[in-house]
Design an enzyme around this catalytic site. Structure first.
Site, PDB file in Angstrom:
ATOM      1  N   GLY A  62     -40.904 -13.092 -36.930  1.00 59.28           N
ATOM      2  CA  GLY A  62     -40.445 -13.509 -38.309  1.00 59.28           C
ATOM      3  C   GLY A  62     -41.755 -14.099 -38.248  1.00 59.28           C
ATOM      4  O   GLY A  62     -41.277 -14.893 -39.461  1.00 59.28           O
ATOM      5  N   LYS A 112     -53.631 -25.093 -47.215  1.00 57.63           N
ATOM      6  CA  LYS A 112     -53.241 -26.697 -47.472  1.00 57.63           C
ATOM      7  C   LYS A 112     -53.931 -27.834 -47.337  1.00 57.63           C
ATOM      8  O   LYS A 112     -53.823 -29.000 -47.829  1.00 57.63           O
ATOM      9  CB  LYS A 112     -51.726 -26.432 -46.081  1.00 57.63           C
ATOM     10  CG  LYS A 112     -51.389 -25.208 -46.058  1.00 57.63           C
ATOM     11  CD  LYS A 112     -50.121 -25.110 -44.906  1.00 57.63           C
ATOM     12  CE  LYS A 112     -48.886 -24.613 -44.793  1.00 57.63           C
ATOM     13  NZ  LYS A 112     -48.419 -23.684 -43.671  1.00 57.63           N
TER      14      LYS A 112
END
Length: 324
Positions: free
Chosen positions: A198, A216
C-alpha cells in the site's frame, strides 16, 4: 466557549482518519469543535454526521443527498461552517483543480481553509495568499509535506532565521523501494512489494518519476519566499535505477532548493550523511540556517492518521489565532 463548525470535502482515508482523530482528541484539545457537514462525491452531502459515519462510509453506500461535482462550490458557499477541510485527490494534469476552486470559494464565502492537497498550493500559492489577505481568512496546508511530521512549519518557531537551503527525502514510496533494493531486490521487485504493502499506487508515476517530491519542494520553497515552479525544476525519479552505478555511496531521491535553484533527482550520499541512513518509508528534511546550522527532522511522511495529525495541527492553529 465558542463552537467551531467544520465542513469536510472528500471523505476518503484522510477525511475518515481526521473525523476519528478529532473525536478522539477533542477533550484533550479543550475546544468546542465538531464536523457539521461532509461533502463527498460517492457518499453524498451529509449534514450533522453521527459517530458511526466512518463505519458507514466504508460500506460504499450513499449516506446523504447525492452530489454532482458541479454543485460542490454552491454547497460550500451555502454552508455555515467556520472552517473547510479539503481532502480531495491530487490532480496534476489540471493544475490542482477542482480543489483550488473549492478552496477559493470557501475563502470568498468567509471560511478559513485547511488542505492536504498539494496541487492547489503548488500551482496556486500566490492566488490563495492574495485571497487570504483580501478576505482576512487563514489558509493552512501542513499536511501537504511530510504529513503530521514537522517540516516547513518549524520555521514558525525560529523568528528571524534565514534559511540558506533545504534538502531531504520527501517521498516515502521511493525511499521504501531504494531500501529494498539495497537488500538485494531489483527495481521491479521492490516496486511490486511497495504496491502490495500500500505504499505505491497501481500507477506509481507521480512517486517514482519524482513529481510528488517536486511538488513538496515547491511548497516549502514558496513558504520560504522562493519562487520556484515545476516548469523551472530539474525533476528525475528512480524509475529503472541501477544502484550499483553509485559505488559505495548510498543513493536517495533528494529534493533540494535554495533561493536560486531547485531539483529532485537521485543523489549519491556519503555513508556518514544522516540522510543515507533514513530508510523504509520515512521522510527527512534538513534545513540549513544562518544561526543554527543544520536543523533536521525525520518521521513518517504519509498515511491517513499521520496526515490527519497535520490537519489537527492546522485546525488548532486557526482556532488559537481566532481567539487572539
Amino acid at each position: 466557549m465558542r463552537r467551531y463548525r467544520v465542513l469536510i470535502i472528500g471523505f476518503g482515508n484522510v477525511g475518515q482518519a481526521f473525523f476519528r482523530l478529532l473525536n478522539l482528541k477533542r477533550d484533550l484539545l479543550g475546544v468546542d469543535v465538531y464536523v457539521s457537514e461532509i461533502i463527498d462525491r460517492r457518499r453524498g452531502h451529509i449534514v450533522n454526521p453521527g459517530p458511526s459515519v466512518v463505519d458507514d462510509a466504508r460500506s460504499g453506500k450513499l449516506l446523504g443527498k447525492r452530489v454532482d461535482i458541479n454543485e460542490i462550490p454552491r454547497l460550500i458557499e451555502g454552508s455555515d461552517a467556520d472552517i473547510v477541510c479539503e481532502f480531495t485527490d491530487l490532480n496534476v494534469k489540471d493544475r490542482g483543480e477542482p480543489a483550488f476552486t473549492y478552496l477559493s470559494t470557501a475563502i470568498r464565502s468567509g471560511k478559513h481553509v485547511i488542505t492536504t492537497n498539494k496541487g492547489p498550493i503548488a500551482f496556486h500559492y500566490d492566488e490563495l495568499m492574495e485571497l487570504s489577505r483580501r478576505f482576512n481568512r487563514l489558509v493552512r496546508f501542513k499536511g501537504t509535506v511530510m504529513a503530521g511530521t514537522p517540516s516547513f512549519n518549524i520555521i514558525d518557531l525560529l523568528p528571524g532565521i534565514k534559511v540558506n537551503y533545504f534538502m531531504g527525502i520527501l517521498n516515502g514510496t521511493t525511499n521504501y523501494i531504494l531500501t529494498r533494493m539495497y537488500e538485494g531486490m531489483n527495481f521491479n521487485e521492490a516496486l511490486r512489494l511497495a504496491q502490495e504493502r500500500g505504499y505505491a499506487e497501481a500507477d506509481p508515476s507521480l512517486d517514482i518519476d519524482g513529481w510528488d517530491a517536486a511538488l513538496k519542494a515547491i511548497i516549502i520553497s514558496r513558504v520560504l519566499g522562493w519562487r520556484h515552479s515545476l516548469e523551472g525544476m530539474e525533476v528525475r525519479g528512480i524509475r529503472d535505477i541501477d544502484i550499483r552505478a553509485y559505488g559505495d555511496r548510498v543513493v536517495k531521491l533528494i529534493a533540494y532548493a535554495n533561493a536560486e535553484t531547485a531539483y529532485v533527482k537521485p543523489v549519491p550520499l556519503s555513508r556518514s550523511d544522516v540522510l543515507a541512513h533514513v530508510n523504509e518509508n520515512l521522510n527527512a528534511l534538513r534545513i540549513n540556517t544562518d544561526t543554527l546550522g543544520d536543523v533536521m527532522v525525520i518521521g513518517p511522511g504519509a498515511g491517513p492518521m499521520e496526515t490527519a495529525q497535520a490537519v489537527l495541527t492546522d485546525l488548532m492553529y486557526i482556532i488559537n489565532h481566532l481567539g487572539d
